[in-house]
Design a protein around this motif. Structure first.
Motif, mmCIF file in Angstrom:
data_model
loop_
_atom_site.group_PDB
_atom_site.id
_atom_site.type_symbol
_atom_site.label_atom_id
_atom_site.label_comp_id
_atom_site.label_asym_id
_atom_site.label_seq_id
_atom_site.Cartn_x
_atom_site.Cartn_y
_atom_site.Cartn_z
ATOM 1 N N LYS A 20 0.840 -1.212 0.000
ATOM 2 C CA LYS A 20 0.000 0.000 0.000
ATOM 3 C C LYS A 20 0.870 1.256 0.000
ATOM 4 O O LYS A 20 0.561 2.240 -0.677
ATOM 5 C CB LYS A 20 -0.894 0.023 1.249
ATOM 6 C CG LYS A 20 -2.044 -0.969 1.223
ATOM 7 C CD LYS A 20 -2.806 -0.889 2.551
ATOM 8 C CE LYS A 20 -4.048 -1.774 2.563
ATOM 9 N NZ LYS A 20 -4.749 -1.685 3.858
ATOM 10 N N LEU B 288 -4.953 -2.552 -2.298
ATOM 11 C CA LEU B 288 -3.781 -1.668 -2.273
ATOM 12 C C LEU B 288 -4.147 -0.210 -2.050
ATOM 13 O O LEU B 288 -3.382 0.559 -1.471
ATOM 14 C CB LEU B 288 -3.028 -1.792 -3.608
ATOM 15 C CG LEU B 288 -2.102 -2.992 -3.726
ATOM 16 C CD1 LEU B 288 -1.539 -3.098 -5.131
ATOM 17 C CD2 LEU B 288 -0.974 -2.885 -2.700
ATOM 18 N N LEU C 296 -5.684 2.738 1.926
ATOM 19 C CA LEU C 296 -4.732 3.352 2.835
ATOM 20 C C LEU C 296 -5.092 4.817 3.020
ATOM 21 O O LEU C 296 -5.435 5.492 2.045
ATOM 22 C CB LEU C 296 -3.315 3.258 2.247
ATOM 23 C CG LEU C 296 -2.197 3.828 3.107
ATOM 24 C CD1 LEU C 296 -1.896 2.907 4.273
ATOM 25 C CD2 LEU C 296 -0.931 4.033 2.278
#
Ligand code: GDP
Length: 297
Positions: A120, A280, A283
């Motif tokens: 990430k 991914l 975040l």
């Protein structure tokens, strides 16, 4: 949804107060009791709860609040400000190296989300800074971790340095760092091994990696779902290794979220990112004021 419990409790306490035109010291006392319970239920560390309620109470019983035209709103504002303060006041960015590469080491217990976070973070750096990161697979005890990191690397077109599971991770990191210097990568993200519990061997290995890599950041990755345990883990990693920042993962889960409030106070290390899912892109850069508003609803 994260914070549901804490949010509900705080909101209902606030609502009761908002209905009142004029409030008394007894109302403030009752309100503080509700806040205290809400925080304790959310797994916030007792010492942190005490400090927090003391600060709010001191400000809330002041005459400018009780005599004001909208005392309830004043108190909501104070709670919001004190929550933000407890969470660290301001967003803290990554520590950058004066000369590339900036070296970031991920540490934490097994399953906390280190490997996922490494991916990430690489994604975040590429998107926001057009960076050219490299990742080092230093978790040799969990063979799947290396494959997991390689898969993430392929998805992101980020090189992953690995030497399989038979080499000492300190040596892997040494050689990986060398390669990053040669290839002029601007970031090196080091994935390290975790254990089920904090132990001496793990800490020694991490210390050795730290000595070789000289990281600009040691980010402790903790799982929000583990509540009070996450706080204890943060305390021991900080004492034994020294951490420069914290990443709280799994805030998308059914967590009581108190860890976020406690960890900053207990370790003094800023929370830098939160993980809000398995993808991914899940975040978020941590903003204390936004988190506080989210908790208060
Ligand atoms: P590591 O052992 O610390 O490297 O942990 P992993 O990166 O392998 O993560 C452990 C599990 O948690 C995996 O199934 C991840 O998909 C999951 N995970 C990691 N971060 C998050 C997050 O922010 N939210 C959710 N829901 N799952 C996460």
């Amino acid at each position: 949804m994260a914070f549901e419990n804490l949010t509900d409790r705080l909101q209902s306490a606030m609502k009761k107060l908002r209905k009142k035109g004029k409030i008394s010291e007894a109302d403030v006392k009752e309100m503080m009791r509700e806040i205290r319970l809400a925080l304790l239920e959310a797994d916030v560390n007792l010492q942190v709860v005490k400090e927090f309620t003391k600060n709010v109470r001191e400000r809330a019983v002041g005459s400018e609040v009780l005599d004001s035209l909208s005392p309830a709103q004043q108190i909501v504002k104070i709670v919001n400000e004190e929550l933000t303060k407890t969470l660290g006041s301001e967003a803290v960015g990554l520590n950058k190296a004066p000369k590339i590469p900036t070296v970031i080491m991920m540490v934490g217990l097994q399953g906390a989300g280190k490997t996922t976070f490494a991916g990430k973070l690489a994604n975040h750096l590429i998107k926001n800074e057009d960076a050219r990161p490299m990742m080092i697979a230093g978790d040799v005890y969990r063979p799947a971790a290396i494959d997991q990191l390689k898969v993430l690397g392929q998805q992101l077109s980020v090189p992953v340095f690995d030497m399989g599971t038979d080499t000492d991770p300190v040596e892997i990191v040494r050689q990986g760092m060398q390669q990053a210097h040669e290839k002029k990568n601007d970031y090196v993200l080091i994935d390290t091994a975790g254990r089920l519990h904090v132990d001496e061997t793990l800490m020694q290995e991490l210390q050795n990696i730290k000595d070789v890599a000289q990281p600009n950041e040691i980010l402790l990755v903790v799982d929000a779902m583990t509540g009070q345990d996450a706080v204890n883990v943060a305390e021991s990693f900080n004492e034994q290794l020294g951490i420069s920042g914290v990443v709280i993962t799994k805030l998308d889960g059914d967590t009581r979220g108190g860890a976020a409030l406690s960890i900053r106070s207990v370790t003094g290390a800023p929370i830098k990112f939160t993980g809000t899912g398995e993808k991914l892109s899940d975040l978020e850069v941590f903003h204390p004021d936004r988190m506080s508003s989210r908790i208060l609803g």
